[in-house]
Design an enzyme around this catalytic site. Structure first.
Site, PDB file in Angstrom:
ATOM      1  N   ASP A  83     -22.071  37.059 -17.385  1.00 14.94           N
ATOM      2  CA  ASP A  83     -22.054  35.604 -17.493  1.00 14.94           C
ATOM      3  C   ASP A  83     -22.381  35.022 -16.125  1.00 14.94           C
ATOM      4  O   ASP A  83     -22.079  35.633 -15.086  1.00 14.94           O
ATOM      5  CB  ASP A  83     -20.684  35.097 -17.942  1.00 14.94           C
ATOM      6  CG  ASP A  83     -20.432  35.284 -19.428  1.00 14.94           C
ATOM      7  OD1 ASP A  83     -21.290  35.879 -20.105  1.00 14.94           O
ATOM      8  OD2 ASP A  83     -19.365  34.845 -19.901  1.00 14.94           O
ATOM      9  N   HIS A  89     -15.131  36.052 -15.591  1.00 16.57           N
ATOM     10  CA  HIS A  89     -15.419  34.971 -14.650  1.00 16.57           C
ATOM     11  C   HIS A  89     -14.621  35.052 -13.348  1.00 16.57           C
ATOM     12  O   HIS A  89     -13.458  35.450 -13.321  1.00 16.57           O
ATOM     13  CB  HIS A  89     -15.250  33.606 -15.316  1.00 16.57           C
ATOM     14  CG  HIS A  89     -16.084  33.471 -16.555  1.00 16.57           C
ATOM     15  ND1 HIS A  89     -15.890  32.487 -17.491  1.00 16.57           N
ATOM     16  CD2 HIS A  89     -17.129  34.221 -17.018  1.00 16.57           C
ATOM     17  CE1 HIS A  89     -16.757  32.626 -18.482  1.00 16.57           C
ATOM     18  NE2 HIS A  89     -17.521  33.679 -18.206  1.00 16.57           N
ATOM     19  N   CYS A 135     -15.996  25.133 -14.540  1.00 16.50           N
ATOM     20  CA  CYS A 135     -16.621  25.753 -15.713  1.00 16.50           C
ATOM     21  C   CYS A 135     -17.561  24.804 -16.452  1.00 16.50           C
ATOM     22  O   CYS A 135     -18.598  25.228 -16.966  1.00 16.50           O
ATOM     23  CB  CYS A 135     -15.549  26.224 -16.695  1.00 16.50           C
ATOM     24  SG  CYS A 135     -14.479  27.525 -16.082  1.00 16.50           S
TER      25      CYS A 135
END
Length: 485
Positions: free
Chosen positions: A252, A300, A413
């Site tokens: 990601d 993350h 985010c």
């Protein structure tokens, strides 16, 4: 940076000029995925309900959208005012009263409360739904040769799927099938940037199959993780193996933190070693460093390690660490060797989260830097506010954002940096990158964490102070950080 360029961002702290903020419109509780469980019911009802999927309630979407729109308004404003006073708000999701410090947009026609004016300058804000009149929805079936999905995730968190590396926009090869086509919704914005910026580059790694059989070690991992307690203490002992295997390239965008010429990459449930190898080959002018967190295999990096400002002549750099998930001592040595001071962030203002929250209470460190002097953070996280503003001297803008934890993230985010006034500067000249690249990451068992010795002092009935002493054995350095709470 060329004055005619639109796409340019090398760091997390350069002067922010253009940004994209996500939207909650049409979001669903997505299907489960072998990567990890999305919405897991509490243990006392798991015998009745395995998971929660389907369209989200309209009122929850409206609450989340209101907070996203407010963030966009704050960033667009020339000047905002951070109130002097602290008031209290009752959070129905966690059934607790929380103290908060509000920020308002100053308007000469309306009397504003007493406070500190922050002249931040206007920031251009894009939204993923502004280029289309079609109503966003994610409650339809998709199918590929490798998987089927009844519901998709949505567009609340562009940071997860898009990242700007200098003049290059990179679409992340996500391994979550409910986010397989997510970047398609950003194509109108991407083409708008492409057509206006002749220097912009646009890359996408090989698209992963998201096949449960090809990409994951255990196709029943979701059921296992839902019904049993997954022992994360075995993460380091396993050589940092997650359910995501090494057959395909996967990461990601939020598994990375950019710091000029150096980019830090977290080994996680969504990012494998193959992803790091691909980045090193495609961006040879940058240096990519693997970061492991022995007690945290979740996705993350932007709540575990957040840079505040780089070193300058006469001033050390500052990087914030999450004390709940300490990194490896060996992998943080690059900071102390290059005049960066690691600082342990205070704990969140509460450990409680909404019943279907996708994020833990540790997301208090998920903030957005507007430059190396100004930060936007959640309004109830007063311990972090005191550290950043009172102790470290940053301008801090606050905004309500707790509803978004259910939608997958906090302030960092839900944003994607498009343009910052910065450059590819080397902030880590003292390192042996060649040796690092030759390490065998598939057989990596270092588990010695950077472990703070925490002492607790009672100062008064309402004020506490934590002293964090970080001891680096190799150089016998001691960093003492005092955080007011």
């Amino acid at each position: 940076m060329s004055s005619s360029s639109i796409v340019n961002s090398w760091t997390e702290w350069g002067q922010l000029e253009t940004i994209c903020i996500g939207t909650a419109q049409g979001m669903c509780y997505p299907d489960e995925t072998p990567t990890y469980s999305w919405h897991t019911p509490r243990s006392n009802i798991r015998r009745y309900i395995n998971s929660v999927i389907g369209p989200r309630p309209r009122h929850r979407i409206e609450q989340a959208q209101q907070q996203l729109d407010n963030l966009a308004d704050l960033l667009r404003a020339e000047t905002v005012r951070v109130c002097n006073s602290v008031d209290e708000i009752f959070n129905e999701d966690i059934e607790q009263s929380l103290k908060r410090k509000r920020t308002v947009i100053t308007d000469k026609s309306v009397a504003s409360p007493d406070g500190l004016d922050v002249k931040k300058g206007k920031i251009e804000v894009y939204r993923p739904d502004q280029f289309s009149d079609e109503k966003l929805r994610f409650n339809y079936h998709i199918s590929t040769p490798h998987f089927k999905s009844q519901y998709q995730y949505g567009l609340s968190c562009p940071r997860d799927v898009l990242i700007t590396m200098g003049d290059t926009v990179l679409e992340a090869p996500v391994c979550t099938h409910t986010r397989y086509f997510e970047t398609e919704y950003y194509k109108p914005l991407l083409y708008s940037l492409w057509n206006r910026d002749s220097r912009m580059k646009w890359l996408q790694p090989p698209k992963p199959t998201c096949s449960p059989e090809l990409m994951f070690n255990d196709t029943d991992y979701r059921e296992y993780a839902t019904q049993k307690e997954v022992n994360k203490s075995n993460y380091a002992d396993s050589g940092y193996k997650t359910n995501l295997n090494e057959n395909e390239i996967a990461f990601d965008a939020a598994d990375m933190i950019r710091m000029g010429k150096d980019v830090f990459y977290k080994k996680s449930a969504s990012a494998n070693n193959q992803g790091l190898h691909w980045l090193r080959r495609v961006f040879p002018h940058l240096r990519f460093h693997m970061i492991h967190f022995p007690s945290d295999d979740s996705s993350h990096l932007d709540y575990g390690l957040m840079p505040l400002r780089p070193p300058t002549s006469g001033s050390e750099g500052l990087v914030l660490l999450n004390q709940k998930f300490p990194p490896l001592a060996s992998e943080t040595k690059i900071f102390t060797d290059n005049d960066w001071r690691p600082i342990w962030a205070p704990l969140g203002c509460t450990t409680a989260v909404a019943p279907l929250s996708l994020c833990s209470s540790s997301f208090n460190t998920n903030f957005l830097s507007l430059n190396d002097r100004c930060i936007v953070m959640e309004e109830c996280e007063l311990p972090l506010y005191h550290l950043l503003h009172d102790d470290l001297g940053f301008d801090v803008i606050t905004c309500p954002f707790r509803t978004l934890l259910e939608f997958g993230g906090s302030i960092h985010c839900v944003t994607w940096d498009i343009r910052r006034d910065d450059s590819c500067t080397d902030h880590f000249p003292n390192q042996d990158y060649e040796s690092e690249c030759n390490m065998d990451l598939n057989h990596y068992f270092d588990s010695q964490i950077l472990s703070p010795e925490i002492q607790f002092f009672l100062l008064s009935s309402s004020t506490f102070m934590y002293t964090y002493i970080i001891v680096f054995e190799e150089k016998q350095r001691h960093f003492i950080v005092q955080n007011k709470i």
